[in-house]
Design an enzyme around this catalytic site. Structure first.
Site, PDB file in Angstrom:
ATOM      1  N   SER A 255       0.853  -1.184   0.000  1.00  0.00           N
ATOM      2  CA  SER A 255       0.000   0.000   0.000  1.00  0.00           C
ATOM      3  C   SER A 255       0.880   1.221   0.000  1.00  0.00           C
ATOM      4  CB  SER A 255      -0.845   0.007   1.265  1.00  0.00           C
ATOM      5  OG  SER A 255       0.023   0.105   2.381  1.00  0.00           O
ATOM      6  N   LYS A 256       0.338   2.292  -0.565  1.00  0.00           N
ATOM      7  CA  LYS A 256       1.218   3.451  -0.734  1.00  0.00           C
ATOM      8  C   LYS A 256       1.567   4.151   0.573  1.00  0.00           C
ATOM      9  CE  LYS A 256      -2.338   6.404  -2.719  1.00  0.00           C
ATOM     10  NZ  LYS A 256      -2.956   6.675  -3.961  1.00  0.00           N
ATOM     11  N   ARG A 257       0.836   3.844   1.626  1.00  0.00           N
ATOM     12  CA  ARG A 257       1.216   4.462   2.906  1.00  0.00           C
ATOM     13  C   ARG A 257       2.526   3.888   3.434  1.00  0.00           C
ATOM     14  NH1 ARG A 257      -2.687   4.347   7.527  1.00  0.00           N
ATOM     15  NH2 ARG A 257      -0.791   4.996   8.569  1.00  0.00           N
ATOM     16  N   LYS A 258       2.802   2.628   3.057  1.00  0.00           N
ATOM     17  CA  LYS A 258       3.992   1.990   3.614  1.00  0.00           C
ATOM     18  C   LYS A 258       5.109   1.812   2.590  1.00  0.00           C
ATOM     19  CE  LYS A 258       1.239  -0.182   7.103  1.00  0.00           C
ATOM     20  NZ  LYS A 258       0.482  -1.354   7.457  1.00  0.00           N
ATOM     21  N   ASN A 259       4.783   1.906   1.329  1.00  0.00           N
ATOM     22  CA  ASN A 259       5.746   1.687   0.268  1.00  0.00           C
ATOM     23  C   ASN A 259       5.301   2.516  -0.919  1.00  0.00           C
ATOM     24  OD1 ASN A 259       7.976  -0.180   0.165  1.00  0.00           O
ATOM     25  ND2 ASN A 259       6.554  -1.754   0.815  1.00  0.00           N
TER      26      ASN A 259
END
Ligand code: GLU
Length: 496
Positions: A255-259
């Protein structure tokens, strides 16, 4: 049999690294077997899909070197390759009608209000949330009259209600099994006549002669519906193969929050497509001789679908950076120079508007922009204590602001741009300087410290090391989240 495989991304948002991953596996499989790799755009959800996103998918796949043999912008004998164009050509309606006429699908006249209250009731009774099949037995003649009279309807699949669905995916030790009664009577055609993903994908895989559907395991749940549709439409189903989903370090779906997940982001950061591909290849596969660094062509030679890893490979940015370094250092001097220039130009173009009004000579940019390039800045303790403040008070302001920024970044959908940052800081000032009804004199004094004058000066010095800079919020945005937080921390240490 000529192998024909496809990827079928939906053009919403930025092109996703998962598309590159699945694309790579399909590409390698096609090339290994002398087959064709096809790109189909699945844009039947017209509320979310955009032509710009579709274009970005074409551009990213081309950047990566995953050139498709057939697709929207290259053509082919099985077009059109964009589902919205296929809707307009009336391709799907025919198959939905076929199922209705066979008695394998039916018209459902439920309004969204009815569906909502159905869901509410199920939720209250702790029952599974699914369509309760209330129109399943509807008389065909009656349904057709109601439809002819203009009553809105959808077409639903008559999913079996007994028995079990079982499928053995060649990559999975255990067969996938699910009781049919737990599977919804899936909507196939919506009330506006557009197909849902399930109908469109199955019909298109058939019409495009797809032999293998290699996709991420998040689609395993849809498999019973897809196999059922193939059977009831009289198609020979392709072989379905479900590979592992890319994962964040904590094993959740990437997910873009983590990667970072946008291929555009990797490209803009200077990642080399060869390095990214090699890194992705190792997530799903391995060289038979354990070699870690190999080209796309080599991968296409040794690729073996049966050896693909389904165990949810972790997308490890450190490994990717390591791979990037290996490829980068091997670049020819010309290419390396070009890459360096590209980065310098990019940063320069981003920064120039901030300095435009502040320069008289080209050289002014060089010294003024230094904090924007430097890794760290040097703070002079005196500059960090605005007139009328004590050291400890400065420190308190910085500490609180740093915490507020951290909290903001950790939140969902935090945007790092000038309006958001300005709103955040102004809100902080407003809250902290507010006069509390029963404030003690001490609290009143504390609230007074939270003035724009104090805080803006402090932030400017903390973030740039200088008392003068381009507008504060533009400056913070360009310096970036991580460095802003780090420098706010360093400034506090100076005040101890
Ligand atoms: N449109 C689906 C997606 O966005 C395709 C799934 C499939 O490959 O069947 O990934």
């Amino acid at each position: 049999m000529t192998v024909r495989v496809r990827i079928a991304p939906s053009p919403t948002g930025d092109p996703h690294v998962g598309t590159a991953y699945i694309g790579l596996l399909n590409y390698a499989f096609a090339k290994k077997h002398g087959g064709k790799f096809i790109l189909r755009i699945e844009d039947t959800d017209q509320t979310r899909c955009t032509p710009e996103s579709a274009q970005a998918i074409y551009d990213s796949l081309r950047w990566l070197g995953l050139q498709y043999d057939e697709g929207p912008d290259v053509g082919g004998a099985y077009g059109p390759y964009v589902q919205s164009d296929r809707v307009k050509a009336g391709i799907y309606q025919r198959y939905a009608d076929q199922l209705v006429n066979q008695g394998d699908a039916y018209y459902c006249f439920c309004t969204s209000r009815e569906l909502d209250s159905m869901k509410a009731r199920q939720r209250a009774n702790n029952e599974p949330i699914m369509y309760d099949r209330r129109h399943r037995g509807i008389d065909m003649a009656e349904a057709k009259t109601r439809a002819a009279n203009g009553e809105p309807y959808v077409i639903r699949m008559k999913t079996p209600i007994e028995g079990e669905f079982v499928y053995k995916d060649r990559l999975r030790k255990q067969a996938t099994a699910k009781a049919w009664k737990e599977i919804d009577d899936q909507v196939l055609l919506k009330s506006d006549g557009w197909p849902t993903y399930h109908l469109a994908a199955v019909v298109d895989d058939h019409l495009m002669g797809i032999t293998h559907v290699i996709r991420a395991e998040e689609w395993l749940n849809s498999l019973p519906k897809h196999i059922w549709l193939n059977e009831h439409l009289g198609f020979t189903a392709p072989e379905y193969v479900h590979v592992g989903l890319l994962r964040n370090a904590d094993k959740s779906k990437i997910s873009k929050r983590k990667n970072p997940t946008s291929l555009k982001w990797y490209q803009s950061q200077g990642y080399l497509s060869e390095a990214l591909l090699n890194f992705l290849a190792l997530l799903g596969h391995s060289h038979p001789d354990g070699i870690e660094k190999f080209s796309l062509d080599e991968m296409c030679r040794f690729f073996d679908l049966d050896r693909v890893n389904v165990a949810g490979p972790v997308f490890d940015m450190t490994k990717l950076r390591h791979m990037q370094g290996q490829y980068f250092r091997e670049l020819s001097p010309e290419r390396m120079r070009a890459e360096v220039h590209k980065s310098i130009d990019q940063r320069f173009n981003d920064l120039l508007p901030l300095f435009k009004e502040r320069m008289a000579f080209g050289g002014d940019f060089v010294w003024q922009s230094e904090p924007f390039y430097a890794d760290a800045v040097t703070h002079h303790a005196d500059d960090l204590v605005p007139k009328g403040l004590e050291k400890a008070q400065s420190k308190m302001l910085l500490e609180n602001t740093q915490a507020a920024i951290k909290r903001y970044i950790a939140g969902d959908n935090a945007v790092w741009d000038v309006p958001s940052l300005e709103a955040l800081i102004r809100k902080l000032l407003e809250d902290r300087s507010a006069e509390l009804p029963d404030a003690t004199p001490e609290q009143q004094a504390q609230a007074k410290l939270w003035s724009p004058k104090n805080l803006f000066m402090l932030l400017r010095v903390a973030v740039t090391g200088k008392k003068e800079s381009p507008p504060l919020f533009d400056t913070m945005v360009m310096i970036g989240q991580a460095k802003v937080i780090e420098r706010l921390g360093l400034a506090q240490q100076k005040l101890r």
